[in-house]
Design a protein around this motif. Structure first.
Motif, PDB file in Angstrom:
ATOM      1  N   GLY A   1       9.025  15.043  -6.325  1.00  0.00           N
ATOM      2  CA  GLY A   1       9.623  16.627  -6.518  1.00  0.00           C
ATOM      3  C   GLY A   1      10.319  16.986  -5.259  1.00  0.00           C
ATOM      4  O   GLY A   1       9.836  17.017  -4.242  1.00  0.00           O
ATOM      5  N   LEU A   2      11.415  17.625  -5.581  1.00  0.00           N
ATOM      6  CA  LEU A   2      12.273  18.218  -4.372  1.00  0.00           C
ATOM      7  C   LEU A   2      11.429  19.347  -3.634  1.00  0.00           C
ATOM      8  O   LEU A   2      11.692  19.192  -2.228  1.00  0.00           O
TER       9      LEU A   2
ATOM     10  N   VAL B   1       0.752  -1.314  -0.063  1.00  0.00           N
ATOM     11  CA  VAL B   1       0.007  -0.135  -0.028  1.00  0.00           C
ATOM     12  C   VAL B   1       0.984   1.180   0.071  1.00  0.00           C
ATOM     13  O   VAL B   1       1.699   1.234   0.875  1.00  0.00           O
ATOM     14  N   THR B   2       0.724   2.141  -0.852  1.00  0.00           N
ATOM     15  CA  THR B   2       1.346   3.279  -1.115  1.00  0.00           C
ATOM     16  C   THR B   2       0.658   4.538  -0.838  1.00  0.00           C
ATOM     17  O   THR B   2      -0.614   4.634  -1.836  1.00  0.00           O
ATOM     18  N   ALA B   3       0.812   5.667  -0.375  1.00  0.00           N
ATOM     19  CA  ALA B   3       0.018   6.843  -0.477  1.00  0.00           C
ATOM     20  C   ALA B   3       0.900   7.893  -1.228  1.00  0.00           C
ATOM     21  O   ALA B   3       2.184   8.124  -0.979  1.00  0.00           O
ATOM     22  N   LEU B   4       0.439   8.351  -2.558  1.00  0.00           N
ATOM     23  CA  LEU B   4       1.003   9.297  -3.128  1.00  0.00           C
ATOM     24  C   LEU B   4       0.612  10.850  -2.992  1.00  0.00           C
ATOM     25  O   LEU B   4      -0.612  11.050  -2.747  1.00  0.00           O
ATOM     26  N   CYS B   5       1.616  11.502  -2.593  1.00  0.00           N
ATOM     27  CA  CYS B   5       1.365  12.868  -2.083  1.00  0.00           C
ATOM     28  C   CYS B   5       1.827  13.783  -3.082  1.00  0.00           C
ATOM     29  O   CYS B   5       2.971  14.535  -2.876  1.00  0.00           O
ATOM     30  N   PRO B   6       1.125  14.254  -4.219  1.00  0.00           N
ATOM     31  CA  PRO B   6       1.721  15.103  -4.903  1.00  0.00           C
ATOM     32  C   PRO B   6       1.336  16.587  -4.521  1.00  0.00           C
ATOM     33  O   PRO B   6       0.417  16.838  -3.869  1.00  0.00           O
ATOM     34  N   GLY B   7       2.371  17.526  -5.208  1.00  0.00           N
ATOM     35  CA  GLY B   7       1.829  18.605  -4.876  1.00  0.00           C
ATOM     36  C   GLY B   7       1.304  19.255  -6.156  1.00  0.00           C
ATOM     37  O   GLY B   7       0.983  18.524  -6.937  1.00  0.00           O
ATOM     38  N   PRO B   8       1.316  20.650  -6.465  1.00  0.00           N
ATOM     39  CA  PRO B   8       0.701  21.119  -7.702  1.00  0.00           C
ATOM     40  C   PRO B   8       0.928  20.556  -8.920  1.00  0.00           C
ATOM     41  O   PRO B   8       1.989  20.262  -9.387  1.00  0.00           O
TER      42      PRO B   8
END
Ligand SMILES: NC(=O)c1ccc[n+]([C@@H]2O[C@H](COP(=O)([O-])OP(=O)(O)OC[C@H]3O[C@@H](n4cnc5c(N)ncnc54)[C@H](OP(=O)(O)O)[C@@H]3O)[C@@H](O)[C@H]2O)c1
Length: 261
Positions: A232-233, A178-185
């Protein structure tokens, strides 16, 4: 040779469409789910042609009270048993809770949290029987702090992150990643949908990542069973800094960025 079957919600645009492309490149058959049939059919034809994979298109409104049950029934009727589940469909609304329509807040709660949880719960027994499975839940960098100006959206993503982390631990003994993806804009239709009623003051000044790069980072993380991935950094630094910033200050910063105009 049988290919693994992956179900992607919100596959008609943005990050979901790119995750479907990324999975097809890696040899997965697909079940594409969203409300708009046209874009999914076009995508299905492209992926079949480019990668020789099978794509099933199941149009469904997942915010409907029985949306997930209908989807589960359609899967059963076609004998489809996904071993990869990507809970990506989600939406936001810019605006103060006091000013937002309850119907809009409720649909967001239903889609971002209830449907995601219900679909996971519906598909887990088969994954457990198989002794393998992968679940990618799309949260957001919004999950790491409260969001004045988009209160329910931020809270819904905090839920997705917490739920996914707990499942990552609970399901490990069953061979389920199980992976949670946490993108920014990220470039997608998200801002257009979220700002139907209002815009935010800093919307034009924030850099947006490509949905394709976010999707590839996410699928890589899912394949190695990483619990949380922040693409993303700049986003990584932003999330890291929330650990050391007092909550009162975080609230004020987010309120400034997400001030509706
Ligand atoms: N873009 C960003 O900046 C950003 C940042 C962090 C997190 N996220 C998250 O990333 C995920 C994907 O969003 P996106 O940025 O790719 O935006 P998007 O382009 O607007 O995609 C949203 C997808 O969800 C589907 N969807 C919306 N309502 C639905 C419903 N009731 N039932 C079924 N499907 C529905 C849409 O398809 P239909 O309209 O055809 O139903 C679409 O395929 C969301 O969970 C969002 O919260 C986005």
């Amino acid at each position: 040779m049988t290919r693994p079957l992956a179900l992607v919600t919100g596959a008609s645009s943005g990050i979901g469409e790119q995750i479907a492309r990324s999975l097809a490149r890696r040899g997965h058959d697909l079940v594409l789910v969203a409300r708009r049939k046209g874009p999914m059919q076009t995508l299905a034809e492209q992926l079949a042609q480019q990668h020789g994979v099978r794509c099933h298109v199941l149009p469904q409104d997942l915010a409907d009270a029985d949306g997930v049950q209908q989807l589960a029934a359609a899967l059963a009727a076609q004998g489809l048993q996904p071993e990869v589940l990507v809970n990506n469909a989600g939406l936001g609304h810019i605006g103060y809770h006091l000013d937002n329509q309850w119907a809009d807040e409720q649909r967001m709660i239903d889609l971002n949290m209830r449907a995601l949880t219900e679909l996971t719960h519906a598909l887990l027994p088969a994954m457990k029987r198989q002794g393998r499975g992968r679940i990618l839940n799309v949260a957001s960098t919004a999950a790491f702090q409260p969001g004045p100006g988009m209160a329910v959206y931020f809270a819904s993503k905090a839920y997705v992150l917490s739920y996914s982390e707990a499942l990552h631990h609970e399901l490990a003994p069953h061979g389920i990643a199980v992976t949670a993806l946490c993108p920014g804009p990220t470039q997608s239709e998200f801002v257009q949908v979220a700002s139907k009623a209002r815009r935010i003051s800093l919307a034009d000044k924030v850099p947006f990542a490509s949905a394709a790069s976010v999707a590839d980072t996410a699928v890589d993380a899912l394949m190695r069973n990483q619990a949380i991935v922040v693409p993303g950094l700049v986003n990584k630094l932003g999330v890291w800094s929330t650990r050391f910033t007092p909550r009162w200050l975080l609230r004020h910063i987010v309120a400034r960025v997400f001030r509706p105009v």
